[in-house]
Design an enzyme around this catalytic site. Structure first.
Site, short mmCIF file in Angstrom:
data_model
loop_
_atom_site.label_atom_id
_atom_site.label_comp_id
_atom_site.label_asym_id
_atom_site.label_seq_id
_atom_site.Cartn_x
_atom_site.Cartn_y
_atom_site.Cartn_z
N GLY A 68 42.81 25.70 48.36
CA GLY A 68 43.10 26.58 46.95
C GLY A 68 42.59 25.97 45.81
CG ASP B 67 41.52 27.74 40.51
OD1 ASP B 67 41.61 26.94 39.48
OD2 ASP B 67 43.09 28.03 41.68
CE1 TYR C 123 47.17 27.72 47.09
CE2 TYR C 123 47.56 27.84 49.06
CZ TYR C 123 46.55 28.12 47.85
OH TYR C 123 45.77 28.68 47.44
CE LYS D 53 39.48 35.55 45.19
NZ LYS D 53 40.69 36.15 44.85
CE LYS E 263 39.83 30.62 43.58
NZ LYS E 263 40.42 31.50 43.92
CG ASP F 295 39.35 33.67 40.77
OD1 ASP F 295 39.67 34.18 39.70
OD2 ASP F 295 40.58 33.66 41.55
CG ASN G 11 41.33 30.85 39.42
OD1 ASN G 11 40.23 30.71 39.99
ND2 ASN G 11 42.98 31.02 40.27
CD GLU H 262 41.27 37.24 41.30
OE1 GLU H 262 41.55 36.52 41.62
OE2 GLU H 262 40.41 37.77 42.32
CD GLU I 159 45.70 34.24 40.37
OE1 GLU I 159 45.81 32.97 40.56
OE2 GLU I 159 44.86 35.22 40.23
CG ASP J 264 52.13 37.26 42.86
OD1 ASP J 264 50.45 36.56 43.41
OD2 ASP J 264 52.80 36.42 42.62
CG HIS K 251 46.80 36.29 43.51
ND1 HIS K 251 48.18 36.13 43.28
CD2 HIS K 251 46.23 35.65 43.48
CE1 HIS K 251 48.19 34.72 43.34
NE2 HIS K 251 46.86 34.13 43.71
N GLY L 60 46.56 34.34 47.10
CA GLY L 60 46.41 33.28 47.26
C GLY L 60 47.69 32.09 46.48
CD GLU M 54 43.44 36.01 46.90
OE1 GLU M 54 42.55 34.83 46.80
OE2 GLU M 54 44.55 36.60 46.53
#
Length: 437
Positions: A23, A25, A33, A217, A219, A247, A249, A273, A302, A325, A352, A354, A383
């Site tokens: 996860g 980025d 998470y 995708k 990052k 992406d 972020n 993104e 997201e 999201d 989204h 993730g 995704e």
């Protein structure tokens, strides 16, 4: 049966994904998470399960917000709620005192999403249907009655929404049969988290290609030279014909985003993104206009607070891909408004997912979008991240890089009680061990 709500419980559940850089980025370098996990108990014994996604620290704040909202829910019956779902949505989002904490944004909206996700799960279970099927089978007039159109009628009226849903009735069964047979197309983010080594990238890309993945995708955003090297590596691995997205972020200012992405244009990304602040609608519009000659679109959503922001993104032509999201805006109710607005503006929806439980949730919404709203797969994909599905009672199923429509009743976000107990923060066994090191 009425299914009177007698209790709402919420727990702080965290998974230590930062230990292996899952996860990671450019802005969220060490996410754990996590979820504020909600269970609704009823007097019939039927339960509803819902969650909102977080990245670790601060989950306890969302838990407090859910507890604050629970007093508006206990004592209601499911039948009472769904007979005036718009009214119930407004009850949660427009409490005369608590709305000051938003309104309809931030922590209080995350908490609202968790509660409403549990209500939708309860409704689908009461009807013995997976949520996507509950939506597909719903009478268009009833669906429109679930949506709060306040602040968006200048773009989408109730009549327009009803017309869209009625028009989509044609061919609906064929599209449902198609989804049951083929599934919904997906792309993977799991190969190229920013914290992964080159060796990991190569191995994960090799494995994904063997499994049939064609859309990847990456990052980006921390270091330009490193981004060029990593994008070159991934593009060489996946070949010229497969799809690449990047992406950032929210890492850059507007001019920096245009310059940075222009340097990565050689790798033919479909989209950039979240190039800048998720609140900067006009900044996204400038970026979109600048990158259009390069054939690069802008994707975001997201961390878009609510339907009003999505309305303005669409009005300003500030995005070319809408990323809903399941847990950021006000659950299914508000996402329905976004799906309908996106369809009116003919902007494809690419959700989204993730985060823990997000794949389980959003698959239902994008299946409904195709079957009951857009009737199109052009430029669309959902995704997928390959993390933590083993903690759910009805985990997402991917076959040939497509989401297989869930069959179990509900919204697919019930966690295994053993997983909840082990990962509850800070008293679960996993955290006791980590915190005592």
């Amino acid at each position: 049966m009425q299914h009177g709500i007698i209790n709402v419980t919420v727990r702080d559940v965290r998974f230590p994904t930062s230990l292996e850089q899952h996860g990671s980025d450019a802005m969220h370098t060490d996410p754990d998470y996590s979820a504020a996990y909600v269970v609704i108990d009823t007097d019939s014994g039927l339960k509803g399960f819902g969650l909102t996604f977080t990245c670790g620290k601060g989950t306890e704040i969302v838990v407090c917000a859910v507890k604050a909202l629970s007093g508006l829910v206990v004592g209601k019956s499911l039948q009472e709620i769904v007979s005036d779902f718009r009214g119930f949505y407004r009850l949660l989002t427009s409490d005369s005192q608590m709305r000051w904490l938003g309104p309809e944004k931030g922590v209080i909206q995350l908490a609202t999403a968790a509660v409403l996700n549990a209500v939708w799960d309860l409704w689908a279970r009461a009807e013995s249907k997976p949520l996507w099927k509950l939506l597909v089978d719903m009478d268009p007039k009833q669906m429109v009655s679930c949506i709060d159109f306040r602040y968006i009628t200048d773009v989408l009226t109730e009549k327009e929404a009803l017309d869209i849903l009625m028009k989509a009735q044609e061919g609906k069964q064929l599209r449902e049969d198609q989804m049951l047979k083929e599934g919904y197309p997906a792309y993977t983010t799991s190969c190229a988290w920013l914290g992964y080594s080159d060796q990991q990238l190569r191995q994960l890309c090799t494995d994904a290609l063997r499994s049939g993945w064609t859309k990847f995708k990456v990052k980006v955003g921390a270091d330009l030279e490193d981004d060029i090297r990593r994008c070159r590596l991934i593009r060489e691995m996946i070949g010229p014909d497969n799809t690449l997205m990047i992406d950032a972020n929210q890492r850059w200012d507007v001019a920096e985003a245009i310059s940075w992405v222009s340097s990565l244009a050689q790798f033919k990304p479909l989209w950039i993104e979240e190039p800048t602040s998720p609140d900067d609608i006009l900044g996204h519009a400038v970026i979109s206009k600048a990158l259009a000659p390069l054939g690069i679109g802008v994707a975001t959503g997201e961390q878009c607070h609510n339907r009003v922001m999505f309305k303005q993104f669409l009005q300003a032509s500030a995005l070319q891909f809408v990323q809903i999201d399941s847990c950021r805006v006000g659950s299914v109710n508000e996402n329905l408004a976004v799906l309908l607005m996106a369809h009116k503006f003919q902007v494809p929806v690419c959700p989204h997912s993730g985060g823990v439980g997000l794949c389980e949730l959003v698959q239902h919404l994008i299946l409904f979008d195709y079957i009951g709203v857009s009737a199109s797969l052009s430029g669309r994909m959902c995704e997928y991240v390959d993390h933590l599905h083993e903690h759910f009672t009805s985990p997402v199923v991917i076959r040939d890089a497509h989401y297989v429509p869930p069959k179990d009743p509900g919204y697919s976000c019930e966690m295994l009680e053993s997983s909840v107990q082990r990962h509850e923060y800070p008293e679960g066994d996993v955290w006791k061990q980590l915190l005592n090191k």
